[in-house]
Write a protein that holds these residues in place. Sequence first.
Motif, mmCIF file in Angstrom:
data_model
loop_
_atom_site.group_PDB
_atom_site.id
_atom_site.type_symbol
_atom_site.label_atom_id
_atom_site.label_comp_id
_atom_site.label_asym_id
_atom_site.label_seq_id
_atom_site.Cartn_x
_atom_site.Cartn_y
_atom_site.Cartn_z
ATOM 1 N N ALA A 43 0.816 -1.219 0.000
ATOM 2 C CA ALA A 43 0.000 0.000 0.000
ATOM 3 C C ALA A 43 0.847 1.266 0.000
ATOM 4 N N GLN A 44 2.134 1.146 0.305
ATOM 5 C CA GLN A 44 3.032 2.311 0.326
ATOM 6 C C GLN A 44 3.769 2.513 -0.990
ATOM 7 N N GLU A 45 3.544 1.614 -1.958
ATOM 8 C CA GLU A 45 4.289 1.701 -3.208
ATOM 9 C C GLU A 45 3.853 2.911 -4.038
ATOM 10 N N PRO A 46 4.751 3.453 -4.862
ATOM 11 C CA PRO A 46 4.384 4.583 -5.722
ATOM 12 C C PRO A 46 3.433 4.128 -6.821
ATOM 13 N N GLY A 47 2.708 5.089 -7.370
ATOM 14 C CA GLY A 47 1.790 4.785 -8.461
ATOM 15 C C GLY A 47 1.288 6.065 -9.087
ATOM 16 N N GLU A 48 0.464 5.920 -10.101
ATOM 17 C CA GLU A 48 -0.100 7.100 -10.754
ATOM 18 C C GLU A 48 -1.055 7.801 -9.800
ATOM 19 N N ARG A 49 -0.997 9.139 -9.798
ATOM 20 C CA ARG A 49 -1.775 9.923 -8.852
ATOM 21 C C ARG A 49 -2.962 10.587 -9.550
ATOM 22 N N TYR A 50 -4.077 10.650 -8.814
ATOM 23 C CA TYR A 50 -5.302 11.237 -9.346
ATOM 24 C C TYR A 50 -5.907 12.175 -8.308
ATOM 25 N N THR A 51 -6.640 13.164 -8.785
ATOM 26 C CA THR A 51 -7.398 14.025 -7.894
ATOM 27 C C THR A 51 -8.792 13.437 -7.693
ATOM 28 N N ALA A 52 -9.509 13.952 -6.701
ATOM 29 C CA ALA A 52 -10.863 13.469 -6.435
ATOM 30 C C ALA A 52 -11.774 13.673 -7.637
ATOM 31 N N ALA A 53 -11.526 14.737 -8.395
ATOM 32 C CA ALA A 53 -12.368 15.022 -9.559
ATOM 33 C C ALA A 53 -12.155 14.027 -10.693
ATOM 34 N N GLU A 54 -11.033 13.299 -10.647
ATOM 35 C CA GLU A 54 -10.697 12.391 -11.747
ATOM 36 C C GLU A 54 -11.145 10.951 -11.506
ATOM 37 N N ILE A 55 -11.664 10.680 -10.321
ATOM 38 C CA ILE A 55 -12.031 9.300 -9.996
ATOM 39 C C ILE A 55 -13.454 9.255 -9.451
ATOM 40 N N ARG A 56 -13.976 8.046 -9.374
ATOM 41 C CA ARG A 56 -15.246 7.799 -8.707
ATOM 42 C C ARG A 56 -14.990 6.766 -7.628
ATOM 43 N N LEU A 57 -15.612 6.927 -6.476
ATOM 44 C CA LEU A 57 -15.424 5.984 -5.376
ATOM 45 C C LEU A 57 -16.352 4.788 -5.541
ATOM 46 N N ALA A 58 -15.758 3.598 -5.604
ATOM 47 C CA ALA A 58 -16.523 2.357 -5.549
ATOM 48 C C ALA A 58 -16.737 1.991 -4.080
ATOM 49 N N PRO A 59 -17.565 0.991 -3.784
ATOM 50 C CA PRO A 59 -17.573 0.479 -2.405
ATOM 51 C C PRO A 59 -16.144 0.169 -1.977
ATOM 52 N N VAL A 60 -15.788 0.536 -0.762
ATOM 53 C CA VAL A 60 -14.384 0.408 -0.356
ATOM 54 C C VAL A 60 -13.922 -1.044 -0.461
ATOM 55 N N VAL A 61 -14.795 -1.994 -0.152
ATOM 56 C CA VAL A 61 -14.574 -3.404 -0.472
ATOM 57 C C VAL A 61 -15.723 -3.806 -1.395
ATOM 58 N N PRO A 62 -15.493 -3.879 -2.690
ATOM 59 C CA PRO A 62 -16.615 -4.073 -3.622
ATOM 60 C C PRO A 62 -17.300 -5.428 -3.514
ATOM 61 N N ALA A 63 -16.549 -6.463 -3.166
ATOM 62 C CA ALA A 63 -17.135 -7.804 -3.151
ATOM 63 C C ALA A 63 -16.624 -8.594 -1.953
ATOM 64 N N PRO A 64 -16.998 -8.185 -0.742
ATOM 65 C CA PRO A 64 -16.558 -8.949 0.430
ATOM 66 C C PRO A 64 -17.159 -10.345 0.420
ATOM 67 N N GLY A 65 -16.391 -11.302 0.930
ATOM 68 C CA GLY A 65 -16.923 -12.648 1.037
ATOM 69 C C GLY A 65 -18.059 -12.737 2.031
ATOM 70 N N LYS A 66 -18.009 -11.897 3.060
ATOM 71 C CA LYS A 66 -19.058 -11.868 4.079
ATOM 72 C C LYS A 66 -19.338 -10.424 4.488
ATOM 73 N N VAL A 67 -20.606 -10.120 4.695
ATOM 74 C CA VAL A 67 -21.019 -8.867 5.324
ATOM 75 C C VAL A 67 -21.864 -9.268 6.521
ATOM 76 N N VAL A 68 -21.256 -9.231 7.698
ATOM 77 C CA VAL A 68 -21.933 -9.614 8.934
ATOM 78 C C VAL A 68 -22.385 -8.337 9.642
ATOM 79 N N CYS A 69 -23.647 -8.305 10.050
ATOM 80 C CA CYS A 69 -24.206 -7.109 10.680
ATOM 81 C C CYS A 69 -24.666 -7.426 12.097
ATOM 82 N N VAL A 70 -24.625 -6.402 12.947
ATOM 83 C CA VAL A 70 -24.975 -6.547 14.357
ATOM 84 C C VAL A 70 -26.150 -5.632 14.674
#
Length: 276
Positions: A43-70
């Motif tokens: 997660a600390q590796e370098p990469g291409e940088r984008y501004t908030a205007a250039e991206i769209r936020l997906a679900p932070v975990v798009p396809a979790p194996g489990k969604v457990v709710c309390v």
Amino acid sequence: MKLATILIDGTSRAARVEGETYTALAAADVRELLEDPSWRTKAQEPGERYTAAEIRLAPVVPAPGKVVCVGLNYRTHILEMGRDLPEYPTLFAKFADTLIGAHDDIVLPPESGSVDWEAELCVVIGATVRRATTEQAAAAIAGFTVLNDVSMRDWQFRTREWLQGKNFEASTPIGPVLVTPDELPGDVRPALTVTTVVDGEEMQRADTGDLVFDPVALVEYVSTMITLRPGDVIATGTPGGVGHARKPPRYLTAGSEVVTTIEHIGSLENTVRSES
């Protein structure tokens, strides 16, 4: 550290978030990143940088194996209702197809007239654990995010089981980022203010330090019955202030603006619309 899953011209990438800058990582999303035991280094590796205007936020975990709710997990709210504190967590499940991004629209299904909000602190798992000890449970927490457990109350209370009211497709915002415990007051047992604002009016306000079963205890408990794996999520419950409990009840309608915030993590900002 803050992580997100972003969409760049329709392509999904995990990203490191620093202020308004998103640095794309090699992994396709946060779950894929967490599945690598060296994810903190990756997660600390370098990469291409984008501004908030250039991206769209997906679900932070798009396809979790489990969604457990309390359910019923805020001490003050339970006592205010005149109930005894629970001996064990009340658990139910959501499916990955319910999840949407932090700024996506919440779509009202034509089958329900009682769509409600529920702000929740959400645990994201970062290591495989089964029958975890307290220490193992704490170490397995990759971080925390925000989830709005949007609920169709008329469907939820059709039977004693809640699942059908909690699993309408594309109904549940999650994000905007995963924040690692070291950045939060309280670490793996964070004490954070949670709020929900609907059309400019504050509906929910609580502190996650009031949880009956804290995140570590929940990881211990859930892992007793089933293996938790990287990218799995546990939504820790909602405080008082939901629309269904109001007199008269209040529900989301087309055009409503819902902002669900947890301090030090961020906000879900969603417009409600009718299904086209």
